[in-house]
Design an enzyme around this catalytic site. Structure first.
Site, PDB file in Angstrom:
ATOM      1  N   ASP A 203      35.145  44.584  41.290  1.00 59.86           N
ATOM      2  CA  ASP A 203      34.296  43.724  42.107  1.00 59.86           C
ATOM      3  C   ASP A 203      32.973  43.424  41.412  1.00 59.86           C
ATOM      4  O   ASP A 203      32.363  44.315  40.820  1.00 59.86           O
ATOM      5  CB  ASP A 203      34.027  44.445  43.439  1.00 59.86           C
ATOM      6  CG  ASP A 203      33.247  43.583  44.409  1.00 59.86           C
ATOM      7  OD1 ASP A 203      33.788  42.562  44.842  1.00 59.86           O
ATOM      8  OD2 ASP A 203      32.092  43.935  44.714  1.00 59.86           O
ATOM      9  N   GLU A 253      36.294  40.466  38.424  1.00 59.52           N
ATOM     10  CA  GLU A 253      35.771  39.353  39.222  1.00 59.52           C
ATOM     11  C   GLU A 253      34.499  38.895  38.534  1.00 59.52           C
ATOM     12  O   GLU A 253      33.458  39.543  38.627  1.00 59.52           O
ATOM     13  CB  GLU A 253      35.458  39.788  40.656  1.00 59.52           C
ATOM     14  CG  GLU A 253      35.056  38.593  41.510  1.00 59.52           C
ATOM     15  CD  GLU A 253      34.106  38.902  42.667  1.00 59.52           C
ATOM     16  OE1 GLU A 253      33.984  38.066  43.566  1.00 59.52           O
ATOM     17  OE2 GLU A 253      33.457  39.972  42.664  1.00 59.52           O
TER      18      GLU A 253
END
Ligand code: GLC
Length: 529
Positions: A203, A253
């Site tokens: 993330d 990401e």
């Protein structure tokens, strides 16, 4: 069976657990729900599942505020159940990707609680970015960094110090200059690889490293104080060593406009792949789509990494809604509701986009509900909204709840077979025709299209990883071939165009005219030799 390079051409299905399927009837999706639906996922034909964070969390940001990286939130199940799920999926030939959130923890994480309790100057506080404030009495934040969500990036605690959070105050940023932070995350990676995870989604992967001086943000100044800093590469090299020792895969990401900087994360000893958001953000316009595809392939080629293709995820407006709008571009910051939307048009384009995407070289991500053609839900009552983006923007940003509504499985009214009647976000009326059950029997439904396309994608040797060659095509048309005589043509022009010479139509996203490809339609063909 997952081969060692499965990830290079995989079709990966994103499971937002809270909204996928509810096994215990409390209105919140859970691991029991996913396990019960594994046959559905196997029939759909995906290679892996990426689960959004399933860890214990106060849910200040939909689980991206993690209180314990080595457990499962009781609302979703138990660690033992996660292990079962991972192995059951594996038996079906489906890998599991877990979501690791390294930039920040929950304010309920033991480290942050200890840091608050220990007070200024303590070693516990060094795991985070605690600083005295500016101004005469320290009443001003230590710097002026723009937030990733609307609102402040610093919060003051009772003893007067401030702590940094790029997202909400419930998500304090970790100090990645601290060896314990690095050590902990490598241990967490091992923890999940040892439990059978095939990969890890990282993330906010480009935000971890901060300039230790925490200087003010100045537009255009290089290097940026917290985005895409060079120190990150050392961090990911050590992660790669951990991943390689388990045959695991790292997926970043990474939202970066500079494709050359983006590709640096994909060098052979760093991440395996990263989400390609340029394609997602591209309007329904053939030259721009082609430019996004070419730009992506060109950026990946020098580092030898396969591209990824994403049309939707839990952070963006659902595909059929985006494509049903006059400006189909997507802007993370100005996500809006109430824009005139033609869902029939959006659905037609989303079907064509599915065939385009699934024919491109590399891996593809599919966000739950995309295979059902779900639209964004734009009329969730304000008192039911949960996304901090909505609250922190004072309601000017509608937030991301509209793409996170529980899936419709069967029946004609909410909860559409999801589980308990009291779904955590309300489902709209009018989804009877969009349930998995309603679509399963219909070859021409969105679900039928995805099932067939994924099946063909698996059997066509030229699809997935490998070369792409563009064919000459009229304005508004994209046409390319893949190895094995496979061809894909997409028509975004205002009228029908002639189909290329072919031996066989493999699949079309909509009805074809006699030798013609209508507007907003894509086709897969076996080309003439
Ligand atoms: C990522 C996630 C998003 C989350 C944010 C903070 O962008 O996809 O859902 O809010 O990181 O963790």
């Amino acid at each position: 069976m997952l081969t060692s390079d499965w990830w290079r051409g995989a079709a990966i299905y994103q499971v937002y657990v809270r909204s996928f399927a509810d096994g215990d009837g409390d209105g919140t999706g859970d691991l029991a729900g996913v396990r019960a639906r594994l046959p559905y996922l196997a029939e759909l034909g995906v290679d892996a599942l990426w689960f959004n964070p399933w860890y214990p969390s106060p849910m200040a940001d939909g689980g991206y505020d993690v209180a314990d990286y080595r457990a499962v939130d009781p609302a979703f199940g138990t660690l033992a159940e996660a292990e079962k799920l991972i192995s059951e999926a594996r038996t079906l030939g489906i890998g599991t990707i877990v979501d690791i959130v390294p930039n920040h923890v929950s304010d309920q994480h033991p480290w942050f609680r200890a840091a608050l309790a220990a007070g200024p100057g303590s070693p516990e506080r060094e795991l985070f970015h605690f600083r005295p404030g500016r101004g005469e009495n320290g009443e001003l934040p230590p710097n002026e960094w723009p937030s990733q969500f609307a609102g402040a990036t610093w919060t003051r605690v009772e003893d007067g110090e401030w702590y940094l959070h790029l997202f909400t105050p419930e998500q304090p940023d970790l100090n990645w200059n601290h060896p314990a932070v690095r050590q902990e995350h490598e241990d967490v990676l091992r923890f999940w690889f040892e439990r059978g995870a095939a990969g890890v989604r990282i993330d906010s992967a480009a935000l971890l490293a901060k300039d230790p001086a925490l200087p003010d943000f100045v537009e255009g100044r290089d290097p940026h104080p917290y985005i895409d800093r060079d120190e990150l590469h050392g961090i990911y090299r050590s992660w790669r060593a951990v991943a390689d020792s388990y045959g695991g895969v790292l997926i970043g990401e990474i939202w970066l406009p500079d494709t050359e900087r983006f590709a640096r994360y994909l060098r052979p000893d760093e991440l395996h792949t990263a989400f390609n958001f340029a394609f997602l953000a591209c309007p329904w316009d053939a030259p721009r789509l082609r430019a996004a595809i070419d730009g992506t392939l060109a950026a990946h080629a020098p580092v030898g990494a396969p591209a990824t293709w994403v049309l939707a995820n839990h952070d963006v407006t659902r595909t059929v809604t985006r494509y049903g709008r006059a400006d189909t571009g997507f802007d993370f910051a100005t996500k809006a509701h109430g824009i005139p939307t033609d869902l029939a048009l959006g659905t037609r384009r989303a079907r064509a986009a599915a065939l385009l995407t699934l024919a491109l070289p590399g891996s593809v991500y599919l966000y739950q509900g995309e295979e059902l053609g779900l639209p964004e839900v734009e009329d969730i009552p304000a008192d039911r909204l949960e996304d901090p983006m909505y609250f922190r923007s004072g309601g000017t940003d509608p937030g991301r709840d509209g793409c996170r509504v529980p899936l419709p499985w069967s029946g004609t009214a909410p909860p559409y077979g999801f589980g308990g009647a009291d779904t955590w976000l309300p489902q709209p009326d009018g989804w009877a025709g969009l349930t998995a059950e309603a679509q399963a029997a219909d070859q021409d439904s969105m679900l039928g299209l995805y099932r067939t396309a994924l099946r063909v994608r698996r059997t066509e040797a030229g699809l997935g990883d490998g070369p792409l060659r563009w064919l000459d095509a009229p304005d508004g048309v994209l046409a390319f071939t893949r190895d094995g005589g496979f061809g894909c043509v997409l028509n975004t022009s205002p009228g029908p165009v002639a189909l290329p010479q072919h031996r066989q139509i493999l699949l079309a996203s909509g009805p074809l005219g006699e030798g013609l490809l209508p507007q907003d339609t894509a086709v897969w063909v076996r080309l003439d030799e």
